[in-house]
Design a protein around this motif. Structure first.
Motif, PDB file in Angstrom:
ATOM      1  N   ALA A   1       6.705   2.346   1.654  1.00 56.41           N
ATOM      2  CA  ALA A   1       5.324   1.890   1.829  1.00 56.41           C
ATOM      3  C   ALA A   1       5.263   0.521   2.498  1.00 56.41           C
ATOM      4  CB  ALA A   1       4.620   1.863   0.474  1.00 56.41           C
TER       5      ALA A   1
ATOM      6  N   GLU B   1      12.379  -8.499   0.135  1.00 52.30           N
ATOM      7  CA  GLU B   1      13.060  -7.377  -0.505  1.00 52.30           C
ATOM      8  C   GLU B   1      14.094  -7.926  -1.484  1.00 52.30           C
ATOM      9  OE1 GLU B   1      13.078  -4.006  -0.844  1.00 52.30           O
ATOM     10  OE2 GLU B   1      14.881  -4.360  -2.027  1.00 52.30           O
TER      11      GLU B   1
ATOM     12  N   ASN C   1      12.967  14.205   3.383  1.00 52.31           N
ATOM     13  CA  ASN C   1      11.834  15.138   3.438  1.00 52.31           C
ATOM     14  C   ASN C   1      10.572  14.263   3.525  1.00 52.31           C
ATOM     15  OD1 ASN C   1      10.375  17.262   0.857  1.00 52.31           O
ATOM     16  ND2 ASN C   1       9.936  17.129   3.029  1.00 52.31           N
TER      17      ASN C   1
ATOM     18  N   LEU D   1      10.534 -11.248  -6.047  1.00 48.21           N
ATOM     19  CA  LEU D   1       9.328 -11.951  -6.490  1.00 48.21           C
ATOM     20  C   LEU D   1       9.293 -11.951  -8.015  1.00 48.21           C
ATOM     21  CD1 LEU D   1       6.542 -13.116  -5.355  1.00 48.21           C
ATOM     22  CD2 LEU D   1       5.603 -10.984  -6.235  1.00 48.21           C
TER      23      LEU D   1
ATOM     24  N   GLU E   1       4.339   3.717  -4.654  1.00 47.15           N
ATOM     25  CA  GLU E   1       4.517   4.178  -6.034  1.00 47.15           C
ATOM     26  C   GLU E   1       4.139   3.163  -7.107  1.00 47.15           C
ATOM     27  OE1 GLU E   1       8.288   6.546  -6.055  1.00 47.15           O
ATOM     28  OE2 GLU E   1       8.248   6.011  -8.173  1.00 47.15           O
TER      29      GLU E   1
ATOM     30  N   PHE F   1       6.559  10.625  -0.297  1.00 42.96           N
ATOM     31  CA  PHE F   1       6.596   9.794   0.915  1.00 42.96           C
ATOM     32  C   PHE F   1       5.233   9.823   1.604  1.00 42.96           C
ATOM     33  CE2 PHE F   1      11.430  10.046   1.252  1.00 42.96           C
ATOM     34  CZ  PHE F   1      11.566   8.738   0.816  1.00 42.96           C
TER      35      PHE F   1
HETATM   36  C1  FAD Z   1      17.008   9.973  -4.876  1.00 46.07           C
HETATM   37  C2  FAD Z   1      15.577  10.090  -4.468  1.00 46.07           C
HETATM   38  C3  FAD Z   1      15.246  10.981  -3.463  1.00 46.07           C
HETATM   39  C4  FAD Z   1      13.917  11.126  -3.070  1.00 46.07           C
HETATM   40  N1  FAD Z   1      13.620  12.027  -2.087  1.00 46.07           N
HETATM   41  C5  FAD Z   1      12.334  12.151  -1.681  1.00 46.07           C
HETATM   42  C6  FAD Z   1      11.996  13.022  -0.602  1.00 46.07           C
HETATM   43  O1  FAD Z   1      12.870  13.648   0.032  1.00 46.07           O
HETATM   44  N2  FAD Z   1      10.682  13.135  -0.260  1.00 46.07           N
HETATM   45  C7  FAD Z   1       9.683  12.428  -0.906  1.00 46.07           C
HETATM   46  O2  FAD Z   1       8.503  12.551  -0.533  1.00 46.07           O
HETATM   47  N3  FAD Z   1       9.982  11.566  -1.891  1.00 46.07           N
HETATM   48  C8  FAD Z   1      11.268  11.411  -2.290  1.00 46.07           C
HETATM   49  N4  FAD Z   1      11.569  10.538  -3.293  1.00 46.07           N
HETATM   50  C9  FAD Z   1      10.490   9.679  -3.824  1.00 46.07           C
HETATM   51  C10 FAD Z   1      10.273   8.512  -2.823  1.00 46.07           C
HETATM   52  O3  FAD Z   1      11.537   7.977  -2.481  1.00 46.07           O
HETATM   53  C11 FAD Z   1       9.388   7.423  -3.397  1.00 46.07           C
HETATM   54  O4  FAD Z   1       8.194   7.977  -3.872  1.00 46.07           O
HETATM   55  C12 FAD Z   1       9.081   6.375  -2.327  1.00 46.07           C
HETATM   56  O5  FAD Z   1      10.288   5.794  -1.890  1.00 46.07           O
HETATM   57  C13 FAD Z   1       8.141   5.308  -2.846  1.00 46.07           C
HETATM   58  O6  FAD Z   1       7.986   4.335  -1.845  1.00 46.07           O
HETATM   59  P1  FAD Z   1       7.664   2.823  -2.231  1.00 46.07           P
HETATM   60  O7  FAD Z   1       7.758   2.043  -0.966  1.00 46.07           O
HETATM   61  O8  FAD Z   1       6.429   2.756  -3.011  1.00 46.07           O
HETATM   62  O9  FAD Z   1       8.835   2.388  -3.209  1.00 46.07           O
HETATM   63  P2  FAD Z   1      10.390   2.203  -2.915  1.00 46.07           P
HETATM   64  O10 FAD Z   1      10.814   3.091  -1.807  1.00 46.07           O
HETATM   65  O11 FAD Z   1      11.036   2.326  -4.238  1.00 46.07           O
HETATM   66  O12 FAD Z   1      10.511   0.704  -2.380  1.00 46.07           O
HETATM   67  C14 FAD Z   1      10.200  -0.402  -3.193  1.00 46.07           C
HETATM   68  C15 FAD Z   1      11.026  -1.583  -2.714  1.00 46.07           C
HETATM   69  O13 FAD Z   1      10.577  -2.766  -3.381  1.00 46.07           O
HETATM   70  C16 FAD Z   1      11.694  -3.533  -3.781  1.00 46.07           C
HETATM   71  N5  FAD Z   1      11.261  -4.384  -4.907  1.00 46.07           N
HETATM   72  C17 FAD Z   1      10.929  -3.989  -6.164  1.00 46.07           C
HETATM   73  N6  FAD Z   1      10.528  -5.058  -6.897  1.00 46.07           N
HETATM   74  C18 FAD Z   1      10.610  -6.137  -6.093  1.00 46.07           C
HETATM   75  C19 FAD Z   1      10.342  -7.526  -6.281  1.00 46.07           C
HETATM   76  N7  FAD Z   1       9.908  -8.001  -7.463  1.00 46.07           N
HETATM   77  N8  FAD Z   1      10.527  -8.379  -5.250  1.00 46.07           N
HETATM   78  C20 FAD Z   1      10.959  -7.901  -4.044  1.00 46.07           C
HETATM   79  N9  FAD Z   1      11.249  -6.592  -3.811  1.00 46.07           N
HETATM   80  C21 FAD Z   1      11.058  -5.730  -4.815  1.00 46.07           C
HETATM   81  C22 FAD Z   1      12.732  -2.474  -4.147  1.00 46.07           C
HETATM   82  O14 FAD Z   1      14.036  -2.993  -4.132  1.00 46.07           O
HETATM   83  C23 FAD Z   1      12.501  -1.426  -3.051  1.00 46.07           C
HETATM   84  O15 FAD Z   1      13.270  -1.677  -1.892  1.00 46.07           O
HETATM   85  C24 FAD Z   1      12.892  10.363  -3.704  1.00 46.07           C
HETATM   86  C25 FAD Z   1      13.228   9.462  -4.727  1.00 46.07           C
HETATM   87  C26 FAD Z   1      14.548   9.320  -5.105  1.00 46.07           C
HETATM   88  C27 FAD Z   1      14.880   8.340  -6.200  1.00 46.07           C
END
Ligand code: FAD
Length: 401
Positions: A11, A30, A48, A129, A370, A383
């Motif tokens: 995101a 990050e 995916n 953070l 998320e 995603f």
């Molecule tokens: C093994 C696995 C496989 C998956 N495969 C799929 C798939 O194929 N298709 C699908 O639709 N979904 C999949 N998912 C779900 C999907 O990965 C997540 O829903 C998606 O990545 C969420 O995106 P996000 O950016 O909200 O969070 P994230 O991708 O989790 O990114 C959050 C980022 O914030 C960073 N962060 C957290 N707290 C802090 C802080 N305090 N300060 C600075 N940085 C911070 C973290 O280190 C991370 O890099 C999968 C999940 C897993 C665990």
């Protein structure tokens, strides 16, 4: 404008890639040493990235939490927009029969490269953070390495938190959250008669969590640890909270014949007694169940080995009906599904404006991904939420006064 994005995941990176980086000073913070870690490992390394479905009503049915918000965000940036966004930047995609969309390269690296190309200079690594304060229309960010940053607008894209304590700094700003619990897991079952059947899959079963009306249908896979497959993952998502309340110990009822009713099964038994009366029950399985599974059913109902269809006692007919459509297993814990999981729970949706992803509590604060109380089933829906909310947040940050 100084814009801070917390989290270089799906995101956060997608939002950054949709902000005019020449016009605004954008920094992504990050906490780890790597961006897009989940994208890299997602879909078994294939990523995916979305689901090949362009009907918003149908799509929203794949979000156990947040369907109302998704209805709004998917209209503005849905799977067709995702596919077009990546295609127009040189990442070709394809859809599998079940609707899951992957990059044509079959490598998540294509998605990572595409996202990082425009934004990699804007990411600061190992910046966790730990505190966020808001004063005089400005945000002060404090990191675990004791450095700080001042921003006009902040996007929280830090992913799903698994512990309530991790929401502290957001609570300090006045936000509240739904308790986080895991979603998307498989069922651990100790009954070895069942787990001996590992590797067998049945294309259409219906599962219900006992004591609730939560039901899901679809394929099931028997594993050495219990039950897996699409129907199980779907049930785990829809019953995420109920499973947690029961400490992952509950009974499930299985109809191995999908939606067949008792009358349907009795009619099939009757027809077989008439048409195949001289055949052995063990040799003639009218339900198209896998051979080893049929043997298991007959063994479970104590059917004498050489029984012929025409001689099947009423007692065994009754037992067969029960075993086929009202089978019960005790779930004793959860297992991960290919390490994939999402968090059920997060920042309450009513505190976020779906038109801009801006906080309704603090102006200038935005959310994507998320971290909010939205989660989807497997199949690219999670995603898609990250892209939809990331894109809307990028517009909100740039154009909301
Ligand atoms: C093994 C696995 C496989 C998956 N495969 C799929 C798939 O194929 N298709 C699908 O639709 N979904 C999949 N998912 C779900 C999907 O990965 C997540 O829903 C998606 O990545 C969420 O995106 P996000 O950016 O909200 O969070 P994230 O991708 O989790 O990114 C959050 C980022 O914030 C960073 N962060 C957290 N707290 C802090 C802080 N305090 N300060 C600075 N940085 C911070 C973290 O280190 C991370 O890099 C999968 C999940 C897993 C665990």
């Amino acid at each position: 404008m100084n814009i801070a994005i917390i989290g270089a995941g799906a995101a956060g990176c997608f939002a950054a890639a949709n902000i005019d980086l020449k016009k605004h000073y954008v920094q992504l913070f990050e906490k780890t040493h790597r961006a897009l870690q989940k994208v890299r490992i997602s879909g078994g390394g294939r990523c995916n990235l979305t689901h090949h479905c362009f009907d918003v009503d149908t799509l929203t049915k794949s979000y156990p939490r947040g369907a109302r918000l998704m209805r709004k965000t998917l209209y503005r940036f849905g799977p067709a927009d995702t596919i077009e966004w990546f295609n127009s930047r040189g990442v070709a995609t394809y859809a599998e029969k079940d609707g899951r969309v992957f990059p044509a390269s079959n490598s998540s690296q294509s998605i990572v490269d595409c996202l990082l190309k425009p934004i990699h200079r804007h990411i600061q690594y190992q910046k966790e953070l730990i505190e966020l304060t808001h004063k005089d229309q400005q945000f002060k960010l404090l990191f675990s390495d004791h450095t700080s940053f001042v921003a006009d607008k902040v996007l929280i894209a830090s992913g799903g938190f698994q512990k309530p304590s991790q929401y502290k700094w957001l609570q300090a700003l006045g936000h509240s959250f739904e308790n986080p619990v895991p979603s998307l897991f498989t069922f651990h079952i100790q009954q070895s008669e069942l787990t001996h059947l590992k590797g067998i899959s049945i294309p259409q079963v219906t599962l219900r969590m006992a004591g609730t009306s939560i039901m899901q249908s679809g394929p099931i896979l028997i594993t050495h640890q219990g039950l897996s497959g699409p129907s199980v993952l779907r049930l785990s998502a829809w019953a995420a909270r109920e499973s947690h309340q029961r400490n992952y110990h509950f009974d499930i009822l299985i109809n191995w014949l999908g939606d067949a009713t008792e009358t349907d099964v009795r009619n099939i038994l009757k027809a077989n007694r008439q048409s195949s009366g001289k055949q052995q029950v063990s040799h003639h399985n009218p339900f198209q169940l896998p051979r080893r599974f049929w043997d298991y059913i007959l063994h479970a109902i104590d059917m004498p080995p050489a029984t012929k269809w025409g001689e099947m006692p009423a007692l065994h007919q009754n037992r067969m009906v029960e075993k086929l459509i009202r089978d019960v297993y005790s779930v004793a814990g959860k297992n991960t599904f290919k390490e994939e999981f999402v968090t059920c729970g997060g920042i309450k949706i009513k505190e976020i404006d779906p038109e801009s992803m801006q906080s309704r509590i603090i102006k200038g604060l935005f959310f994507a991904g998320e971290i909010m109380d939205v989660d989807g089933l497997t199949g690219g829906f999670n995603f898609q939420h990250a892209w939809s909310s990331g894109w809307i947040a990028a517009q909100g940050i740039q154009y909301t006064p």
